[in-house]
Design a protein around this motif. Sequence first.
Motif, short mmCIF file in Angstrom:
data_model
loop_
_atom_site.label_atom_id
_atom_site.label_comp_id
_atom_site.label_asym_id
_atom_site.label_seq_id
_atom_site.Cartn_x
_atom_site.Cartn_y
_atom_site.Cartn_z
N VAL A 68 0.86 -1.18 0.00
CA VAL A 68 0.00 0.00 0.00
C VAL A 68 0.90 1.24 0.00
O VAL A 68 1.60 1.49 0.97
N VAL A 69 0.90 1.94 -1.11
CA VAL A 69 1.79 3.11 -1.26
C VAL A 69 0.97 4.39 -1.15
O VAL A 69 -0.05 4.53 -1.82
N THR A 70 1.41 5.29 -0.29
CA THR A 70 0.77 6.61 -0.14
C THR A 70 1.76 7.66 -0.62
O THR A 70 2.95 7.56 -0.34
N ARG A 71 1.25 8.63 -1.36
CA ARG A 71 2.15 9.65 -1.94
C ARG A 71 1.62 11.05 -1.69
O ARG A 71 0.42 11.31 -1.88
N ASN A 72 2.53 11.94 -1.29
CA ASN A 72 2.22 13.36 -1.13
C ASN A 72 2.81 14.19 -2.26
O ASN A 72 2.31 15.26 -2.57
N ILE A 73 3.89 13.71 -2.81
CA ILE A 73 4.66 14.43 -3.84
C ILE A 73 5.02 13.41 -4.92
O ILE A 73 5.35 12.26 -4.61
N VAL A 77 -2.04 6.89 8.68
CA VAL A 77 -0.60 6.85 8.96
C VAL A 77 0.07 8.09 8.36
O VAL A 77 0.90 8.76 9.01
N ASN A 78 -0.34 8.46 7.15
CA ASN A 78 0.22 9.66 6.52
C ASN A 78 -0.07 10.91 7.35
O ASN A 78 0.81 11.75 7.55
N GLU A 79 -1.31 11.02 7.84
CA GLU A 79 -1.69 12.19 8.64
C GLU A 79 -0.86 12.29 9.92
O GLU A 79 -0.60 13.38 10.41
N VAL A 80 -0.48 11.14 10.47
CA VAL A 80 0.33 11.15 11.70
C VAL A 80 1.81 11.38 11.39
O VAL A 80 2.47 12.20 12.03
N THR A 122 7.78 16.70 9.19
CA THR A 122 7.86 18.14 8.89
C THR A 122 8.51 18.88 10.05
O THR A 122 9.35 19.77 9.84
N ALA A 123 8.15 18.49 11.28
CA ALA A 123 8.65 19.18 12.47
C ALA A 123 10.17 19.07 12.61
O ALA A 123 10.79 19.90 13.27
N VAL A 124 10.76 18.05 11.97
CA VAL A 124 12.22 17.91 12.07
C VAL A 124 12.90 18.22 10.73
O VAL A 124 14.03 17.79 10.47
N GLY A 125 12.18 18.94 9.87
CA GLY A 125 12.78 19.43 8.63
C GLY A 125 12.89 18.38 7.53
O GLY A 125 13.74 18.50 6.64
N VAL A 126 12.01 17.39 7.59
CA VAL A 126 12.04 16.33 6.57
C VAL A 126 10.66 16.24 5.89
O VAL A 126 9.63 16.31 6.56
N THR A 127 10.68 16.10 4.57
CA THR A 127 9.43 15.97 3.82
C THR A 127 9.15 14.49 3.55
O THR A 127 10.00 13.79 2.99
N LEU A 128 7.97 14.06 3.96
CA LEU A 128 7.55 12.67 3.68
C LEU A 128 6.93 12.67 2.29
O LEU A 128 5.78 13.09 2.10
N VAL A 129 7.71 12.23 1.32
CA VAL A 129 7.30 12.27 -0.09
C VAL A 129 6.31 11.14 -0.38
O VAL A 129 5.23 11.35 -0.92
N THR A 181 6.88 17.33 -7.89
CA THR A 181 5.60 18.03 -8.07
C THR A 181 4.67 17.66 -6.92
O THR A 181 4.34 16.48 -6.73
N PRO A 182 4.21 18.66 -6.13
CA PRO A 182 3.28 18.33 -5.03
C PRO A 182 1.95 17.83 -5.62
O PRO A 182 1.49 18.35 -6.64
N LEU A 183 1.37 16.85 -4.98
CA LEU A 183 0.05 16.35 -5.42
C LEU A 183 -1.01 17.16 -4.68
O LEU A 183 -0.81 17.51 -3.52
N LYS A 184 -2.14 17.42 -5.32
CA LYS A 184 -3.12 18.30 -4.67
C LYS A 184 -3.74 17.64 -3.44
O LYS A 184 -4.28 18.32 -2.58
N ARG A 185 -3.63 16.32 -3.38
CA ARG A 185 -4.05 15.60 -2.16
C ARG A 185 -3.25 14.30 -2.11
O ARG A 185 -2.77 13.83 -3.14
N PRO A 186 -3.13 13.72 -0.91
CA PRO A 186 -2.42 12.43 -0.85
C PRO A 186 -3.18 11.38 -1.65
O PRO A 186 -4.42 11.39 -1.66
#
Length: 236
Positions: A91-96, A158-161, A167-174, A111-116
């Motif tokens: 199960v793959v979730t993508r934000n970018i 899981v993505n929402e958590v 983000t809080a530690v300066g890392v983007t979850l792609v 490229t950012p996705l308009k939604r996960p």
Amino acid sequence: MNKGQLLYEGKAKRLYTTEDTEILFVEYKDSATAFNGEKKAEIAGKGNLNNQITTLLFEKLQANGIESHFVKRLSANEQLVRKVEIIPIEVVTRNIAAGSLAKRLGLDEGTPLKRPIVEFYYKDDALGDPIITTEHIDVLNIATPIEVEQLYNAALHVNEVLRPIFTAVGVTLVDFKLEFGRDKDGNILLADEISPDTCRLWDSTTKQKLDKDVFRRDLGNLTEVYEIILQKLGGN
Ligand code: C5P
């Protein structure tokens, strides 16, 4: 709890029985593989890093109400997990957009996705883990429609958590891959690992890749970037 019989050896982990039939012993290996096993290397320290990072992430998920198979970390390379029957769906979730999505849809990586979005892949090495639809899952009889909905909702949860934690530690979850299993009562449980092997993690400022793409694309030293992720998550 003692390590019993070897039950299964995968690309990154070995699973053993324990004296408790409901608990398995997991050993994280130092092997790195990519492209369905075509590229391989032994990287000292990788198993230790992924064991620690997975532990921290499963603990953070649990603190946010998301249960998983994780029980406890035992040593550098070992942890105990609850026994589940793994559902053969990645199960793959993508934000970018990145990796296979960027390629498949002709999007620029980054490229950012308009939604996960959530995608399903059939976990089958011989077939090269093809992307599958909910109808394919139905005809393959690998999960019921209700289970598919649970996987979909759990992935977004899981993505929402995890996204704000990174983000809080300066890392983007792609993007990231999850696996799930059924426990003895048929309940769906988050399983496998969550680590830089299974996530794309970019430094939010420099966009440096801090994940397995470093190995896939020969971008530098894998353990150095996994170490950065571990430290940012509060490990040592
Ligand atoms: O290659 P692709 O872009 O489809 O990968 C999406 C995400 O799933 C990435 O974070 C990758 O590390 C992860 N993945 C994985 N195991 C696979 C395939 C992908 O952990 N077999």
